[in-house]
Design a protein around this motif. Structure first.
Motif, PDB file in Angstrom:
ATOM      1  N   ASN A  75     -21.896 -97.057 -22.834  1.00 46.26           N
ATOM      2  CA  ASN A  75     -21.417 -95.681 -23.013  1.00 46.26           C
ATOM      3  C   ASN A  75     -21.740 -95.110 -24.393  1.00 46.26           C
ATOM      4  O   ASN A  75     -21.427 -93.956 -24.676  1.00 46.26           O
ATOM      5  N   ALA A  77     -24.248 -93.771 -27.504  1.00 51.20           N
ATOM      6  CA  ALA A  77     -25.523 -93.057 -27.629  1.00 51.20           C
ATOM      7  C   ALA A  77     -26.608 -94.086 -27.915  1.00 51.20           C
ATOM      8  O   ALA A  77     -26.455 -94.924 -28.804  1.00 51.20           O
ATOM      9  N   LYS A 120     -27.274 -91.654 -23.313  1.00 52.67           N
ATOM     10  CA  LYS A 120     -26.485 -92.860 -23.509  1.00 52.67           C
ATOM     11  C   LYS A 120     -27.302 -94.104 -23.146  1.00 52.67           C
ATOM     12  O   LYS A 120     -28.341 -94.018 -22.488  1.00 52.67           O
TER      13      LYS A 120
END
Length: 205
Positions: A75, A77, A120
């Motif tokens: 989750n 970046a 992500k």
């Protein structure tokens, strides 16, 4: 009949060892990218599939803490995640989309831009996984300066009676230099080993 005690630790470890053993040999023979794609096709695709909800192996129920740590990474970046070496910032990773679902244009014509916090880890890993599994891999340059991984882009809609439908909506793709992709694969394998390590593990040939 027995099952692997910890596929997510043992298998990535072996892929990492194989990569280390073969790097110099393949570099001398100009097979660097072939080696990377070979390792990624197993070291990324197999764990990714086994970690999917609904997989018959049901690994999630056996290693819940590892799954929790893994999902936390997924989750994040991608561009600021541990999968991208911070010492190489900015890096070569790029992302783009294309409306032509038939992929008629040459990849050289595909527009892309550096990854942002919008992309992500889950999305990037999924694109690479799909590209490896379906053969949607392209390269630029000779010798190769960029590897492009492409995947179908899906649009989801809910119809009458709450029935969900998925439609193809062109493609999406990520790309990186062989050097940055190599760092990603090594970091990915190290991540799996770290979050899923447990005492005792079956050996995989």
């Amino acid at each position: 009949m027995t099952a692997y005690a910890n596929l997510f630790q043992d298998f990535p470890t072996r892929c990492r060892r194989l990569l280390k053993l073969m790097e110099d040999v393949c570099h001398a023979e100009r097979l660097d990218v072939t080696l990377l794609l070979s390792i990624a096709s197993t070291g990324l695709v197999i764990p990714s599939e086994r970690l999917q909800n609904g997989h018959p192996a049901d690994d999630g129920s056996k290693i819940p803490e590892g799954i929790k740590s893994h999902n936390k990474l997924m989750n994040q970046a991608f561009s600021s995640s541990p999968l991208v070496n911070s010492s190489n910032n900015p890096n070569s990773w790029r992302y783009g989309t294309h409306t032509d679902s038939n992929w008629k244009d040459a990849p050289d014509n595909w527009k892309s831009a550096p990854l942002t916090d919008t992309q992500k880890v889950q999305q990037v890993v999924s694109i690479i996984r799909n590209a490896l599994a379906h053969g949607n891999i392209y390269t630029k340059g000779s010798p190769i300066t960029e590897i492009v991984f492409a995947s179908k882009r899906m649009r989801h809609e809910t119809g009458c009676c709450g029935i969900k439908h998925a439609f193809e909506n062109g493609i999406q793709y990520v790309s990186a230099t062989p050097e940055d992709f190599s760092k990603f694969i090594k970091n990915w394998l190290d991540h799996l080993w770290m979050v899923f390590k447990t005492p005792g593990q079956a050996r995989m040939a």
